[in-house]
Design an enzyme around this catalytic site. Structure first.
Site, mmCIF file in Angstrom:
data_model
loop_
_atom_site.group_PDB
_atom_site.id
_atom_site.type_symbol
_atom_site.label_atom_id
_atom_site.label_comp_id
_atom_site.label_asym_id
_atom_site.label_seq_id
_atom_site.Cartn_x
_atom_site.Cartn_y
_atom_site.Cartn_z
ATOM 1 N N VAL A 1 34.631 40.341 44.998
ATOM 2 C CA VAL A 1 33.862 39.396 44.185
ATOM 3 C C VAL A 1 33.122 38.380 45.063
ATOM 4 C CG1 VAL A 1 33.971 37.682 42.329
ATOM 5 C CG2 VAL A 1 35.465 39.680 42.252
ATOM 6 N N GLY B 1 39.248 55.323 43.243
ATOM 7 C CA GLY B 1 39.123 53.894 43.563
ATOM 8 C C GLY B 1 39.111 52.985 42.343
ATOM 9 N N GLU C 1 44.241 50.407 41.593
ATOM 10 C CA GLU C 1 44.688 49.914 42.899
ATOM 11 C C GLU C 1 45.901 50.711 43.375
ATOM 12 O OE1 GLU C 1 45.047 45.714 43.210
ATOM 13 O OE2 GLU C 1 43.385 45.397 41.840
ATOM 14 N N LYS D 1 44.254 38.108 30.154
ATOM 15 C CA LYS D 1 42.910 37.957 29.580
ATOM 16 C C LYS D 1 42.988 37.615 28.091
ATOM 17 C CE LYS D 1 40.966 41.175 32.974
ATOM 18 N NZ LYS D 1 40.670 42.587 33.240
HETATM 19 P P1 NDP Z 1 39.810 41.004 47.072
HETATM 20 O O1 NDP Z 1 41.193 41.367 47.422
HETATM 21 O O2 NDP Z 1 38.719 41.988 47.256
HETATM 22 O O3 NDP Z 1 39.385 39.707 47.918
HETATM 23 C C1 NDP Z 1 40.219 38.606 48.056
HETATM 24 C C2 NDP Z 1 39.629 37.698 49.136
HETATM 25 O O4 NDP Z 1 40.417 36.537 49.238
HETATM 26 C C3 NDP Z 1 39.606 38.313 50.522
HETATM 27 O O5 NDP Z 1 38.404 37.967 51.182
HETATM 28 C C4 NDP Z 1 40.805 37.677 51.230
HETATM 29 O O6 NDP Z 1 40.633 37.532 52.625
HETATM 30 C C5 NDP Z 1 40.782 36.312 50.596
HETATM 31 N N1 NDP Z 1 42.100 35.677 50.580
HETATM 32 C C6 NDP Z 1 43.229 36.097 49.986
HETATM 33 N N2 NDP Z 1 44.204 35.198 50.156
HETATM 34 C C7 NDP Z 1 43.676 34.182 50.870
HETATM 35 C C8 NDP Z 1 44.181 32.959 51.370
HETATM 36 N N3 NDP Z 1 45.443 32.572 51.159
HETATM 37 N N4 NDP Z 1 43.342 32.159 52.071
HETATM 38 C C9 NDP Z 1 42.056 32.523 52.290
HETATM 39 N N5 NDP Z 1 41.512 33.659 51.833
HETATM 40 C C10 NDP Z 1 42.332 34.479 51.138
HETATM 41 O O7 NDP Z 1 39.845 40.451 45.569
HETATM 42 P P2 NDP Z 1 38.684 40.518 44.494
HETATM 43 O O8 NDP Z 1 37.436 39.967 45.081
HETATM 44 O O9 NDP Z 1 38.671 41.846 43.873
HETATM 45 O O10 NDP Z 1 39.249 39.523 43.375
HETATM 46 C C11 NDP Z 1 39.128 38.131 43.492
HETATM 47 C C12 NDP Z 1 39.434 37.468 42.160
HETATM 48 O O11 NDP Z 1 38.502 37.951 41.197
HETATM 49 C C13 NDP Z 1 40.822 37.777 41.585
HETATM 50 O O12 NDP Z 1 41.264 36.651 40.873
HETATM 51 C C14 NDP Z 1 40.541 38.923 40.621
HETATM 52 O O13 NDP Z 1 41.490 39.019 39.608
HETATM 53 C C15 NDP Z 1 39.206 38.492 40.067
HETATM 54 N N6 NDP Z 1 38.420 39.553 39.495
HETATM 55 C C16 NDP Z 1 38.128 40.665 40.222
HETATM 56 C C17 NDP Z 1 37.378 41.679 39.684
HETATM 57 C C18 NDP Z 1 37.030 42.891 40.470
HETATM 58 O O14 NDP Z 1 36.351 43.772 39.927
HETATM 59 N N7 NDP Z 1 37.430 43.004 41.720
HETATM 60 C C19 NDP Z 1 36.888 41.586 38.306
HETATM 61 C C20 NDP Z 1 37.187 40.346 37.644
HETATM 62 C C21 NDP Z 1 37.944 39.375 38.224
HETATM 63 P P3 NDP Z 1 40.547 38.825 53.582
HETATM 64 O O15 NDP Z 1 39.259 39.493 53.182
HETATM 65 O O16 NDP Z 1 40.492 38.274 54.951
HETATM 66 O O17 NDP Z 1 41.756 39.642 53.259
HETATM 67 N N1 HSE Z 2 41.938 45.356 37.290
HETATM 68 C C1 HSE Z 2 41.030 44.950 36.260
HETATM 69 C C2 HSE Z 2 40.666 46.130 35.379
HETATM 70 C C3 HSE Z 2 39.741 44.396 36.817
HETATM 71 O O1 HSE Z 2 41.038 47.271 35.673
HETATM 72 O O2 HSE Z 2 40.007 45.903 34.379
HETATM 73 C C4 HSE Z 2 39.788 42.937 37.115
HETATM 74 O O3 HSE Z 2 39.843 42.183 35.937
#
Ligand code: NDP
Ligand code: HSE
Length: 450
Positions: free
Chosen positions: A20, A208, A211, A226
């Site tokens: 994101v 993919g 997870e 949600k």
């Molecule tokens: P990712 O795992 O892809 O990314 C998480 C990021 O956070 C990484 O860059 C990671 O660093 C960083 N991170 C994790 N812990 C720490 C910390 N303690 N300090 C600093 N940086 C940290 O997650 P997503 O982007 O998929 O998801 C992010 C949020 O968005 C979540 O709340 C998720 O539920 C929500 N979301 C995601 C969706 C999706 O489609 N992916 C859809 C809707 C909501 P590093 O890269 O170095 O590991």
């Molecule tokens: N893991 C969620 C889903 C995406 O499969 O819909 C993030 O909200």
């Protein structure tokens, strides 16, 4: 506010640069001029905190922007808005509280945090004249939070019915498609390959969609977070995720999909919150839904949410509930909204106003129809015993079908559809049924929704 030439600049600090976060950074860079024209200020990513500085990133940021020091982002005076996209309850919650203490607005995509402590965080922000925006926390790119907070405000909302988890909807769609193929093979006297939950999950992981650890999705927790957020906003009273009755999809079998298909239903992981005269009932569980209902036709990774308001009637939102681009669309919309408010100097914005505590009821108060699949010993009088047990609890049978007799083990599967009944009564009947010597197993119990 700093300027670039005569353009004002608003500083953005990202915490998280994964799926994101990198989508958000990319959109802010690639659409910078367009956004600036729309809100009257440039949004500039000043810092982005990650865990591992060595990881390759899906977006290129100016040297020195990426850091592994979250404090440096939170303390940066040139940052007006913090975007929290790391996920989970902690340390995300602490970072958001510290951002508010530092006088920064917050945008988050964090459903778990907003479901568990969202009202407290919103109240804290409001006291400080700040905002927390969380459109991306539910339904990825589908607008849901803004409609619930603002556009539907004039309504009394009576129900929210949703398919709100893409991973499970993909798995259930695969299992349903397999059931269609199996039916055709059966007609030709051929034995279909296994089409169970495990096979569908493996395929989703290989593609993919799911997870490596799919627990949050397949056990229904993600959907419950949600639903809690939507119900809290829609009903204007606190609905905590622990008050959402939550069942996952892991116990579904190919037999249930075949039965659903024959009876004219789809099986979906439905997230439903309803306001009854006695209180709110909220549940996430796999359920039968008639094929004629719009939600029955939402397939693959798509999400859909049906909200019923007394003025609007039913409105339906549908789209991609996850992924870098749809989710960044929601995060960036929140950023633009905040940027516009900063430019206009608007500080006191309505956040979310509770209208008193409405009780959240246990599922025993639910009244609906039910699908049961019961493995029994195949001998005379068994059906009568099952019917008597249900009847003793005032549960009336609408249809019964004996499926798949195993002549070797002398067992048979009974598929039973009930009329409307109280969940408490059905559960009591099932407990009693399980003790009957003729019952090998109560194999499936699903609500019929709609
Ligand atoms: P990712 O795992 O892809 O990314 C998480 C990021 O956070 C990484 O860059 C990671 O660093 C960083 N991170 C994790 N812990 C720490 C910390 N303690 N300090 C600093 N940086 C940290 O997650 P997503 O982007 O998929 O998801 C992010 C949020 O968005 C979540 O709340 C998720 O539920 C929500 N979301 C995601 C969706 C999706 O489609 N992916 C859809 C809707 C909501 P590093 O890269 O170095 O590991
Ligand atoms: N893991 C969620 C889903 C995406 O499969 O819909 C993030 O909200």
């Amino acid at each position: 506010m700093p300027t670039n030439g005569n353009r004002r600049q608003i500083g953005v600090g990202l915490i998280g640069l994964g799926v994101v976060g990198s989508g958000v950074a990319r959109a802010l860079i690639e659409r910078r001029d367009y956004f600036a024209r729309q809100v009257g200020a440039e949004l500039v990513v000043r810092r982005a905190a990650v865990r591992n500085l060595q990881k390759p990133r899906a977006v290129e940021l100016p040297p020195g922007t990426i850091t592994d020091d979250v404090d440096a982002v939170l303390a940066d005076p040139a940052i007006d808005i913090i975007v929290e996209v790391i996920g989970g309850e902690e340390p995300a919650g602490t970072y958001i509280r510290r951002a508010l203490e530092a006088g920064k607005h917050v945008v988050t995509a964090n459903k778990e945090l907003m479901a568990k402590v969202g009202p407290e965080l919103l109240a804290d922000a409001h006291r400080r004249g700040l905002d927390i925006m969380f459109e991306a926390s539910v339904g990825g790119g589908i607008p849901l939070i803004a409609p619930l907070r603002r556009d539907l405000l004039a309504n009394k909302i009576s129900s929210i019915r949703a398919i709100i988890n893409g991973t499970t909807n993909y798995i259930l769609t695969s299992m349903a498609n397999h059931a269609a193929v199996a039916e055709a093979l059966h007609r030709q006297g051929l034995e279909p390959p296994p089409g169970g939950y495990e096979e569908a999950l493996r395929a989703a992981q290989e593609l993919g969609y799911a997870e490596p650890d799919p627990t949050n999705d397949v056990e229904g927790y993600d959907a419950a977070y949600k639903l809690a957020i939507m119900a809290t906003l829609g009903f204007r009273t606190r609905v905590h995720p622990s008050q959402v009755h939550t069942e996952g999809i892991t116990r579904l079998s190919a037999k249930d999909f075949e039965a659903a298909r024959e009876l004219g239903y789809a099986i979906k992981l439905l997230a439903i919150a309803e306001r009854t005269p006695e209180g709110i009932i909220a549940r996430v569980a796999p359920a039968f839904i008639p094929l004629s209902e719009p939600l029955a036709r939402v397939d693959g990774v798509y999400n859909a949410v049906q909200i019923h308001g007394d003025l609007t009637g039913t409105v339906l939102f549908q789209g991609r509930g996850a992924g870098s681009e749809p989710t960044s669309s929601a995060v960036v919309a929140d950023l633009l909204d905040l940027a516009h408010a900063i430019v206009l100097g608007t500080r006191e914005r309505k956040y979310w106003g509770p209208e008193g505590d409405v009780p959240v009821l246990g599922l025993e108060h639910l009244e609906t129809r039910y699908y049961l699949r019961v493995k029994v010993t195949d001998r005379p009088g068994v059906l009568a015993q099952i019917a008597r047990t249900l009847g003793d609890h005032e549960v009336s049978i609408a249809a019964v079908n004996q499926k798949e007799t195993d002549t070797h083990a002398q067992t048979a599967d009974l598929v039973i559809m009930t009329h409307r009944a109280r969940e408490g009564a059905v559960q009591a009947a099932l407990r009693e049924m399980a003790t009957l010597p003729v019952v090998v197993q109560v194999s499936a119990f699903l609500r019929v929704e709609g």
